[in-house]
Design an enzyme around this catalytic site. Structure first.
Site, PDB file in Angstrom:
ATOM      1  N   CYS A  86      -5.370   0.201   3.310  1.00 35.92           N
ATOM      2  CA  CYS A  86      -3.957   0.475   3.564  1.00 35.92           C
ATOM      3  C   CYS A  86      -3.930   1.428   4.743  1.00 35.92           C
ATOM      4  O   CYS A  86      -4.322   2.596   4.618  1.00 35.92           O
ATOM      5  CB  CYS A  86      -3.286   1.106   2.353  1.00 35.92           C
ATOM      6  SG  CYS A  86      -1.573   1.635   2.657  1.00 35.92           S
TER       7      CYS A  86
ATOM      8  N   GLU B  46       0.406  -4.999   6.029  1.00 32.96           N
ATOM      9  CA  GLU B  46      -0.907  -5.605   6.221  1.00 32.96           C
ATOM     10  C   GLU B  46      -0.764  -6.736   7.238  1.00 32.96           C
ATOM     11  O   GLU B  46       0.346  -7.231   7.476  1.00 32.96           O
ATOM     12  CB  GLU B  46      -1.483  -6.150   4.914  1.00 32.96           C
ATOM     13  CG  GLU B  46      -1.893  -5.085   3.903  1.00 32.96           C
ATOM     14  CD  GLU B  46      -3.087  -4.258   4.353  1.00 32.96           C
ATOM     15  OE1 GLU B  46      -3.666  -4.570   5.423  1.00 32.96           O
ATOM     16  OE2 GLU B  46      -3.435  -3.301   3.646  1.00 32.96           O
TER      17      GLU B  46
END
Length: 232
Positions: free
Chosen positions: A2, A102
């Site tokens: 992340c 993402e």
């Protein structure tokens, strides 16, 4: 992994959601990146927001700058790794957010950014750990990282890891200094995919210098160069 998230709520909204006080002003953030100073809530001070740098400086690495190499740790092994196990036991935090990003690879040179959020777009908390260290000027700095786990079906189509999003009812357990290791590890699960949404966003998110509401808006799929693509 992340490596980018947002916190676009107002100070008042955050104080109400987390039942914690934030001293000073806060401007919504749409493209938070490693090494930046952002709000967290720690086990040491659960009734207030603290501002820490994203990028953990491990306990043993004194007088080091914020490390962008330690922005995430695997939830499955955080209690075992020398770099993290002390913080896991003693220094846990909530990392407020309202989405994360993402990139989906669809070719050798093509990556498309996606935004992931809860279905009602409410604020939530990542599970984090933090450290305190003294820099070369003798000042105390605080750093944190975000724990990751196996992805649910929503994120799994894009990436092989996802940040741990705590259930609202589990946030107090995560901060509780008396929670057992078994209890804590049980909290570090993939979030229910039925309660999450995702959509493509502008490649503006690729640059840490961009930080505006345009970052989180739904767009047609575009690659990292801003070219429209058929992939979604």
């Amino acid at each position: 992994m992340c490596g980018r998230y947002s916190l676009s709520k107002s100070k008042i909204e955050l104080e109400e959601r987390f039942q914690a006080e934030m001293l000073g002003d806060f401007n919504p953030r749409y493209n938070i990146a490693p090494s930046q100073l952002v709000p967290v809530i720690t086990s040491d001070s659960p009734k207030g927001f603290s501002f820490f740098y994203w990028g953990l400086t491990p306990e043993f690495a004194k007088n080091k700058p914020v490390s962008i190499n330690f922005i995430n740790a695997r939830a499955e092994t955080v209690h075992q790794k020398v770099s993290f196990k002390s913080a896991f036991k003693q220094r846990r935090c909530l990392v407020p957010a309202d989405c994360f990003f993402e990139w989906k690879r669809v070719g050798k040179k093509t990556k498309i950014p996606y935004r992931f959020a809860l279905e009602n777009d409410e604020a939530f908390a990542f599970a984090g750990i933090w450290e305190e260290y003294e820099n070369e000027k003798g000042e105390n700095n605080h750093t944190f990282l975000i724990l990751t786990t196996q992805p649910n079906s929503v994120i799994g189509e894009i990436h092989d890891r996802m940040p741990v999003i705590l259930k609202k009812e589990d946030e107090k357990k995560w901060l509780d200094t008396y929670s057992s290791e078994e209890t804590l590890l049980d909290l570090l699960q993939a979030y229910n995919p039925e309660l999450m949404i995702s959509h493509t966003v502008s490649p503006l998110v690729n640059s840490v210098h961009n930080d505006s509401p345009a970052i989180i808006r739904k767009t047609s799929p575009m690659d990292q160069f801003g070219n429209y693509t058929l992939f979604g």
